[in-house]
Motif scaffolding. Structure first.
Motif, PDB file in Angstrom:
ATOM      1  N   LEU A 273      22.147  -0.546  14.957  1.00  0.00           N
ATOM      2  CA  LEU A 273      20.750  -0.956  15.153  1.00  0.00           C
ATOM      3  C   LEU A 273      19.877   0.232  15.557  1.00  0.00           C
ATOM      4  N   ALA A 274      20.407   1.117  16.381  1.00  0.00           N
ATOM      5  CA  ALA A 274      19.641   2.303  16.784  1.00  0.00           C
ATOM      6  C   ALA A 274      19.310   3.162  15.567  1.00  0.00           C
ATOM      7  N   ALA A 275      20.251   3.322  14.656  1.00  0.00           N
ATOM      8  CA  ALA A 275      19.996   4.097  13.436  1.00  0.00           C
ATOM      9  C   ALA A 275      18.945   3.401  12.574  1.00  0.00           C
ATOM     10  N   ARG A 276      18.983   2.085  12.534  1.00  0.00           N
ATOM     11  CA  ARG A 276      17.978   1.334  11.767  1.00  0.00           C
ATOM     12  C   ARG A 276      16.591   1.468  12.403  1.00  0.00           C
ATOM     13  N   TRP A 277      16.542   1.453  13.722  1.00  0.00           N
ATOM     14  CA  TRP A 277      15.273   1.683  14.407  1.00  0.00           C
ATOM     15  C   TRP A 277      14.761   3.094  14.086  1.00  0.00           C
ATOM     16  N   ALA A 278      15.659   4.065  14.112  1.00  0.00           N
ATOM     17  CA  ALA A 278      15.268   5.438  13.776  1.00  0.00           C
ATOM     18  C   ALA A 278      14.712   5.511  12.353  1.00  0.00           C
ATOM     19  N   ALA A 279      15.280   4.741  11.428  1.00  0.00           N
ATOM     20  CA  ALA A 279      14.784   4.739  10.041  1.00  0.00           C
ATOM     21  C   ALA A 279      13.374   4.165   9.957  1.00  0.00           C
ATOM     22  N   LYS A 280      13.099   3.133  10.729  1.00  0.00           N
ATOM     23  CA  LYS A 280      11.756   2.556  10.727  1.00  0.00           C
ATOM     24  C   LYS A 280      10.745   3.586  11.245  1.00  0.00           C
ATOM     25  N   GLU A 281      11.093   4.256  12.326  1.00  0.00           N
ATOM     26  CA  GLU A 281      10.231   5.299  12.890  1.00  0.00           C
ATOM     27  C   GLU A 281      10.077   6.468  11.905  1.00  0.00           C
ATOM     28  N   ALA A 282      11.178   6.873  11.297  1.00  0.00           N
ATOM     29  CA  ALA A 282      11.135   7.992  10.341  1.00  0.00           C
ATOM     30  C   ALA A 282      10.278   7.643   9.125  1.00  0.00           C
ATOM     31  N   PHE A 283      10.326   6.380   8.695  1.00  0.00           N
ATOM     32  CA  PHE A 283       9.488   5.948   7.572  1.00  0.00           C
ATOM     33  C   PHE A 283       8.009   6.126   7.908  1.00  0.00           C
ATOM     34  N   ILE A 284       7.594   5.683   9.090  1.00  0.00           N
ATOM     35  CA  ILE A 284       6.192   5.811   9.493  1.00  0.00           C
ATOM     36  C   ILE A 284       5.800   7.291   9.565  1.00  0.00           C
ATOM     37  N   LYS A 285       6.683   8.128  10.076  1.00  0.00           N
ATOM     38  CA  LYS A 285       6.396   9.563  10.145  1.00  0.00           C
ATOM     39  C   LYS A 285       6.255  10.163   8.747  1.00  0.00           C
ATOM     40  N   ALA A 286       7.138   9.786   7.839  1.00  0.00           N
ATOM     41  CA  ALA A 286       7.072  10.313   6.470  1.00  0.00           C
ATOM     42  C   ALA A 286       5.793   9.859   5.781  1.00  0.00           C
ATOM     43  N   TRP A 287       5.443   8.598   5.947  1.00  0.00           N
ATOM     44  CA  TRP A 287       4.233   8.042   5.338  1.00  0.00           C
ATOM     45  C   TRP A 287       3.001   8.761   5.879  1.00  0.00           C
ATOM     46  N   SER A 288       2.968   8.944   7.194  1.00  0.00           N
ATOM     47  CA  SER A 288       1.848   9.634   7.822  1.00  0.00           C
ATOM     48  C   SER A 288       1.738  11.068   7.314  1.00  0.00           C
ATOM     49  N   GLN A 289       2.870  11.752   7.220  1.00  0.00           N
ATOM     50  CA  GLN A 289       2.875  13.128   6.725  1.00  0.00           C
ATOM     51  C   GLN A 289       2.378  13.197   5.282  1.00  0.00           C
ATOM     52  N   ALA A 290       2.799  12.256   4.458  1.00  0.00           N
ATOM     53  CA  ALA A 290       2.400  12.259   3.055  1.00  0.00           C
ATOM     54  C   ALA A 290       0.898  12.009   2.894  1.00  0.00           C
ATOM     55  N   LEU A 291       0.281  11.329   3.841  1.00  0.00           N
ATOM     56  CA  LEU A 291      -1.153  11.046   3.781  1.00  0.00           C
ATOM     57  C   LEU A 291      -2.006  12.108   4.462  1.00  0.00           C
ATOM     58  N   ALA A 292      -1.385  13.004   5.206  1.00  0.00           N
ATOM     59  CA  ALA A 292      -2.130  13.995   5.999  1.00  0.00           C
ATOM     60  C   ALA A 292      -3.138  14.727   5.124  1.00  0.00           C
ATOM     61  N   PRO A 293      -4.325  14.945   5.615  1.00  0.00           N
ATOM     62  CA  PRO A 293      -4.771  14.726   6.999  1.00  0.00           C
ATOM     63  C   PRO A 293      -5.331  13.335   7.248  1.00  0.00           C
ATOM     64  N   GLY A 294      -5.296  12.446   6.274  1.00  0.00           N
ATOM     65  CA  GLY A 294      -5.827  11.092   6.454  1.00  0.00           C
ATOM     66  C   GLY A 294      -4.917  10.234   7.305  1.00  0.00           C
ATOM     67  N   PRO A 295      -5.451   9.129   7.856  1.00  0.00           N
ATOM     68  CA  PRO A 295      -4.664   8.238   8.719  1.00  0.00           C
ATOM     69  C   PRO A 295      -3.915   7.183   7.909  1.00  0.00           C
ATOM     70  N   LEU A 296      -2.943   6.556   8.557  1.00  0.00           N
ATOM     71  CA  LEU A 296      -2.284   5.387   7.979  1.00  0.00           C
ATOM     72  C   LEU A 296      -3.284   4.237   7.920  1.00  0.00           C
ATOM     73  N   ALA A 297      -3.131   3.392   6.924  1.00  0.00           N
ATOM     74  CA  ALA A 297      -4.024   2.244   6.769  1.00  0.00           C
ATOM     75  C   ALA A 297      -3.696   1.136   7.766  1.00  0.00           C
ATOM     76  N   LEU A 298      -2.505   1.166   8.359  1.00  0.00           N
ATOM     77  CA  LEU A 298      -2.072   0.097   9.261  1.00  0.00           C
ATOM     78  C   LEU A 298      -1.950   0.629  10.683  1.00  0.00           C
ATOM     79  N   ALA A 299      -2.434  -0.138  11.636  1.00  0.00           N
ATOM     80  CA  ALA A 299      -2.281   0.221  13.043  1.00  0.00           C
ATOM     81  C   ALA A 299      -0.896  -0.212  13.511  1.00  0.00           C
ATOM     82  N   ASP A 300      -0.323   0.529  14.452  1.00  0.00           N
ATOM     83  CA  ASP A 300       0.986   0.185  14.996  1.00  0.00           C
ATOM     84  C   ASP A 300       0.911  -1.185  15.669  1.00  0.00           C
TER      85      ASP A 300
END
Length: 138
Positions: free
Chosen positions: A53-80
């Motif tokens: 479960l910890a690894a799965r949680w890390a994947a969820k966090e890593a996904f948000i980081k990757a998405w944010s990086q890919a959109l940089a410098p713009g923000p994510l469309a969804l709030a946490d």
């Protein structure tokens, strides 16, 4: 699955399993709700369910980081929001290889940003640590 194209964004996350486990079992914790029934069931079949479960949680966090990086410098469309986390689901194929399945508003927003993107994910855990890497490729 076809070969992935150039990397648009990458995210990594590291979780201390003992701290994560303590959060899960804390009285009144709603932290288990970030996982789908399928994620909890899969983890329950593993030799180290909390590490899984910890690894799965890390994947969820890593996904948000990757998405944010890919959109940089713009923000994510969804709030946490706690409601968003189960919409990022880590699945495993019969060989145990992980993948991400996006649901609902997360899927729609991601597909709007990256209509042809491929998500790649890798999970690992050893001892008291779990980690995940997610890449968004074109």
């Amino acid at each position: 699955m076809a070969a992935a194209g150039p990397v648009l964004g990458a995210g990594i996350d590291l979780v201390q399993v003992s701290t994560f486990r303590a959060q899960l079992v804390q009285p009144g914790s709603t932290f288990l709700r970030v996982f789908t029934d399928s994620e909890r069931a899969t983890a329950a079949t593993r030799p180290a369910p909390h590490a899984s479960l910890a690894a799965r949680w890390a994947a969820k966090e890593a996904f948000i980081k990757a998405w944010s990086q890919a959109l940089a410098p713009g923000p994510l469309a969804l709030a946490d929001s706690p409601e968003l986390w189960p919409l990022v689901e880590v699945e495993s194929d019969p060989m145990g290889r992980p993948s991400l399945r996006l649901h609902g508003m997360v899927r729609r927003a991601f597909e709007r940003d990256f209509p042809q993107a491929q998500l790649l994910v890798s999970l690992t855990h050893e001892g008291d640590w779990a980690s995940a890497l997610v890449m968004i490729c074109s």
